[in-house]
Structures are given as structure tokens and as C-alpha cells.
Design a protein around this motif. Sequence first.
Motif, PDB file in Angstrom:
ATOM      1  N   ILE A 224       4.142   1.619 -22.250  1.00 44.96           N
ATOM      2  CA  ILE A 224       5.321   0.490 -21.977  1.00 44.96           C
ATOM      3  C   ILE A 224       5.805   0.024 -23.216  1.00 44.96           C
ATOM      4  CG2 ILE A 224       5.428  -1.771 -20.876  1.00 44.96           C
ATOM      5  CD1 ILE A 224       2.843  -0.952 -19.059  1.00 44.96           C
ATOM      6  N   GLU A 225       6.989   0.191 -23.433  1.00 43.55           N
ATOM      7  CA  GLU A 225       7.590   0.001 -24.600  1.00 43.55           C
ATOM      8  C   GLU A 225       8.909  -0.650 -24.524  1.00 43.55           C
ATOM      9  OE1 GLU A 225       7.673   2.886 -28.262  1.00 43.55           O
ATOM     10  OE2 GLU A 225       9.620   3.522 -26.895  1.00 43.55           O
ATOM     11  N   ARG A 226       9.301  -1.569 -25.241  1.00 42.27           N
ATOM     12  CA  ARG A 226      10.597  -2.336 -25.364  1.00 42.27           C
ATOM     13  C   ARG A 226      11.132  -2.230 -26.680  1.00 42.27           C
ATOM     14  NH1 ARG A 226       9.956  -7.939 -22.086  1.00 42.27           N
ATOM     15  NH2 ARG A 226      11.927  -7.998 -22.713  1.00 42.27           N
ATOM     16  N   LYS A 227      12.520  -1.993 -26.429  1.00 45.69           N
ATOM     17  CA  LYS A 227      13.416  -1.723 -27.718  1.00 45.69           C
ATOM     18  C   LYS A 227      14.411  -2.674 -28.148  1.00 45.69           C
ATOM     19  CE  LYS A 227      13.408   3.297 -27.404  1.00 45.69           C
ATOM     20  NZ  LYS A 227      13.185   4.292 -28.615  1.00 45.69           N
ATOM     21  N   PHE A 228      14.486  -3.030 -29.407  1.00 43.38           N
ATOM     22  CA  PHE A 228      15.614  -4.157 -29.744  1.00 43.38           C
ATOM     23  C   PHE A 228      16.457  -3.636 -30.945  1.00 43.38           C
ATOM     24  CE2 PHE A 228      12.082  -5.964 -27.367  1.00 43.38           C
ATOM     25  CZ  PHE A 228      12.371  -6.951 -26.733  1.00 43.38           C
ATOM     26  N   LEU A 229      17.535  -4.265 -31.009  1.00 41.08           N
ATOM     27  CA  LEU A 229      18.216  -4.251 -32.353  1.00 41.08           C
ATOM     28  C   LEU A 229      17.920  -5.021 -33.326  1.00 41.08           C
ATOM     29  CD1 LEU A 229      21.736  -3.010 -30.876  1.00 41.08           C
ATOM     30  CD2 LEU A 229      19.941  -1.553 -31.633  1.00 41.08           C
TER      31      LEU A 229
ATOM     32  N   ILE B 248      10.893   5.087 -16.385  1.00 41.36           N
ATOM     33  CA  ILE B 248      11.317   4.196 -15.682  1.00 41.36           C
ATOM     34  C   ILE B 248      11.314   2.834 -15.890  1.00 41.36           C
ATOM     35  CG2 ILE B 248      10.992   3.464 -12.940  1.00 41.36           C
ATOM     36  CD1 ILE B 248       9.915   6.355 -12.784  1.00 41.36           C
ATOM     37  N   GLY B 249      12.285   1.691 -15.904  1.00 40.36           N
ATOM     38  CA  GLY B 249      11.825   0.502 -16.529  1.00 40.36           C
ATOM     39  C   GLY B 249      11.666   0.723 -18.220  1.00 40.36           C
TER      40      GLY B 249
ATOM     41  N   LEU C  56      21.064   3.031 -38.073  1.00 37.30           N
ATOM     42  CA  LEU C  56      20.598   2.604 -36.930  1.00 37.30           C
ATOM     43  C   LEU C  56      19.313   2.040 -37.385  1.00 37.30           C
ATOM     44  CD1 LEU C  56      20.534   2.016 -33.865  1.00 37.30           C
ATOM     45  CD2 LEU C  56      19.772   4.693 -33.948  1.00 37.30           C
ATOM     46  N   ILE C  57      18.919   0.769 -36.978  1.00 40.78           N
ATOM     47  CA  ILE C  57      17.578   0.354 -37.005  1.00 40.78           C
ATOM     48  C   ILE C  57      17.406  -0.427 -35.763  1.00 40.78           C
ATOM     49  CG2 ILE C  57      16.200  -1.308 -38.373  1.00 40.78           C
ATOM     50  CD1 ILE C  57      18.405  -1.378 -40.548  1.00 40.78           C
ATOM     51  N   VAL C  58      16.121   0.150 -35.322  1.00 45.08           N
ATOM     52  CA  VAL C  58      15.315  -0.174 -34.057  1.00 45.08           C
ATOM     53  C   VAL C  58      14.023  -0.721 -34.177  1.00 45.08           C
ATOM     54  CG1 VAL C  58      14.910   0.522 -31.689  1.00 45.08           C
ATOM     55  CG2 VAL C  58      16.956   1.451 -32.713  1.00 45.08           C
ATOM     56  N   ALA C  59      13.722  -1.908 -33.480  1.00 43.99           N
ATOM     57  CA  ALA C  59      12.550  -2.289 -33.306  1.00 43.99           C
ATOM     58  C   ALA C  59      11.909  -1.881 -31.995  1.00 43.99           C
ATOM     59  CB  ALA C  59      12.358  -3.678 -33.671  1.00 43.99           C
ATOM     60  N   GLU C  60      10.588  -1.686 -31.835  1.00 40.81           N
ATOM     61  CA  GLU C  60       9.869  -1.417 -30.606  1.00 40.81           C
ATOM     62  C   GLU C  60       8.799  -1.990 -30.640  1.00 40.81           C
ATOM     63  OE1 GLU C  60       9.155   2.648 -30.700  1.00 40.81           O
ATOM     64  OE2 GLU C  60      11.260   3.238 -30.296  1.00 40.81           O
ATOM     65  N   ILE C  61       8.243  -2.593 -29.371  1.00 38.67           N
ATOM     66  CA  ILE C  61       6.970  -3.153 -29.167  1.00 38.67           C
ATOM     67  C   ILE C  61       6.294  -2.513 -27.888  1.00 38.67           C
ATOM     68  CG2 ILE C  61       8.190  -4.960 -27.804  1.00 38.67           C
ATOM     69  CD1 ILE C  61       5.713  -6.914 -28.993  1.00 38.67           C
ATOM     70  N   GLU C  62       5.112  -2.222 -28.106  1.00 32.28           N
ATOM     71  CA  GLU C  62       4.272  -1.558 -27.016  1.00 32.28           C
ATOM     72  C   GLU C  62       3.343  -2.739 -26.288  1.00 32.28           C
ATOM     73  OE1 GLU C  62       2.139   1.939 -26.893  1.00 32.28           O
ATOM     74  OE2 GLU C  62       3.494   2.981 -28.437  1.00 32.28           O
ATOM     75  N   LEU C  63       3.371  -2.873 -24.928  1.00 31.28           N
ATOM     76  CA  LEU C  63       2.921  -3.596 -24.227  1.00 31.28           C
ATOM     77  C   LEU C  63       1.848  -3.492 -23.252  1.00 31.28           C
ATOM     78  CD1 LEU C  63       6.401  -5.519 -23.450  1.00 31.28           C
ATOM     79  CD2 LEU C  63       4.833  -6.078 -24.946  1.00 31.28           C
ATOM     80  N   LEU C  64       1.060  -4.419 -22.635  1.00 32.35           N
ATOM     81  CA  LEU C  64       0.176  -3.846 -21.561  1.00 32.35           C
ATOM     82  C   LEU C  64       0.728  -3.714 -20.254  1.00 32.35           C
ATOM     83  CD1 LEU C  64      -2.952  -5.953 -23.188  1.00 32.35           C
ATOM     84  CD2 LEU C  64      -2.522  -3.414 -23.629  1.00 32.35           C
ATOM     85  N   SER C  65       1.520  -4.550 -20.133  1.00 33.11           N
ATOM     86  CA  SER C  65       2.414  -4.268 -18.840  1.00 33.11           C
ATOM     87  C   SER C  65       3.826  -4.641 -18.972  1.00 33.11           C
ATOM     88  CB  SER C  65       1.846  -5.480 -17.845  1.00 33.11           C
ATOM     89  OG  SER C  65       2.108  -6.868 -18.146  1.00 33.11           O
ATOM     90  N   GLU C  66       4.642  -4.569 -18.028  1.00 34.33           N
ATOM     91  CA  GLU C  66       5.924  -4.802 -18.252  1.00 34.33           C
ATOM     92  C   GLU C  66       6.235  -6.209 -18.287  1.00 34.33           C
ATOM     93  OE1 GLU C  66       8.988  -2.328 -16.569  1.00 34.33           O
ATOM     94  OE2 GLU C  66       8.160  -0.605 -16.269  1.00 34.33           O
ATOM     95  N   GLU C  67       5.370  -6.821 -17.558  1.00 29.06           N
ATOM     96  CA  GLU C  67       5.502  -8.423 -17.180  1.00 29.06           C
ATOM     97  C   GLU C  67       5.105  -9.076 -18.538  1.00 29.06           C
ATOM     98  OE1 GLU C  67       4.065  -6.578 -14.765  1.00 29.06           O
ATOM     99  OE2 GLU C  67       5.995  -6.052 -14.054  1.00 29.06           O
ATOM    100  N   GLU C  68       4.350  -8.666 -19.372  1.00 31.83           N
ATOM    101  CA  GLU C  68       3.805  -9.085 -20.508  1.00 31.83           C
ATOM    102  C   GLU C  68       4.684  -9.913 -21.614  1.00 31.83           C
ATOM    103  OE1 GLU C  68       1.100  -8.380 -24.403  1.00 31.83           O
ATOM    104  OE2 GLU C  68       1.398  -6.523 -23.015  1.00 31.83           O
ATOM    105  N   GLN C  69       4.177 -11.272 -21.817  1.00 25.10           N
ATOM    106  CA  GLN C  69       5.117 -12.087 -22.543  1.00 25.10           C
ATOM    107  C   GLN C  69       4.821 -11.866 -24.086  1.00 25.10           C
ATOM    108  OE1 GLN C  69       7.508 -14.269 -20.905  1.00 25.10           O
ATOM    109  NE2 GLN C  69       7.051 -12.738 -19.340  1.00 25.10           N
TER     110      GLN C  69
END
Length: 157
Positions: free
Chosen positions: A5-10, A58-59, A112-125
Motif C-alpha cells: 500500500i503505497e502513495r506517491k507525491f511530487l 487498485i487505489g 523527475l523527483i517523486v516521494a513515496e510512503i508505504e502504509l499499513l492501510s489505505e485509510e492510514e493517516q
Amino acid sequence: MGKEIERKFLLNREKWEQLDKPAGKHLRQGYISNDPNKTIRVRIAETQAWLTIKGITIGASRLEYEYEIPLEEAAELLDNFCESELEKIRYEIEYQGKTWEVDVFSGDNEGLIVAEIELLSEEEQFERPVWVNAEVTTDKRYYNANLITYPFKAWAD
């Protein structure tokens, strides 16, 4: 079952450049299979290497299985089975109890520079560092597998 579960950011480049960063690791990676529904990636990070199998995203979630492999075999796989590859410097930055992985791309993805964070759930704050900007998790252009075939330098401004 492996799940990522990973989210990406600029990034805010000005704030990123001012940051006191740890040493980065040079990564070289390519894809044996680059199907949109599943990828098989080979990655070398200086003295270690991995074979990674990822399912469709997915998501912010997807199946992921990663196996450390001998460095010499990884180099052979990259050289003989991957049509193209990408290179980047990865910085791992601890912030508020989470590890952010920041990839600074080179070659055809220079700039291009991208930051990623891995989470325990998609709802994790989680709290975003000041150097993190817009989220691009669902923008497929930023998937590493897509940067191989449609690099950042080819994008229209």
C-alpha cells in the motif's frame, strides 16, 4: 500473501533542495515483464539485488512479492532480459515515525523527483513533510514501469 500500500507525491523542489539529506543509494532497474496487470522487475542497489513481482494497482494497493537474488544474476537479467531500464538515486527519510523514499531520477527521466510512503492501510493517516506537494498516486505516468516506456522527458509541459 504480499500486499503493498503505497502513495506517491511530487516534491516542493525548493524545500527539498534545502533539506539536510542522508546519503542516497544508486538504483538500476528494468522490467522482464511490463504488462499493465502484472510486472516483473529486477533491481540492483549497489551491493544487493531483488526480483519483484507486482500485480495491478487498485487505489493505492497491489500484490507484491520481492525476493533477494545474487547481484551477478541480477546484472545478467538486466543486461539480457530487460528491454530498457531506468536509474535513480533513492533517499530514505524518517519523518513522524514513517519512512519516505524519495527517488531522484536520471537519464530519460532527469528532472523527475517523486516521494513515496508505504502504509499499513489505505485509510492510514500520516503527516506530510513540508517538502511534499501534490499527490500523484493514481496518475499512471508516475509508475516506474511506465517511466521505462514513456519517460519524463517525453511529457508535454
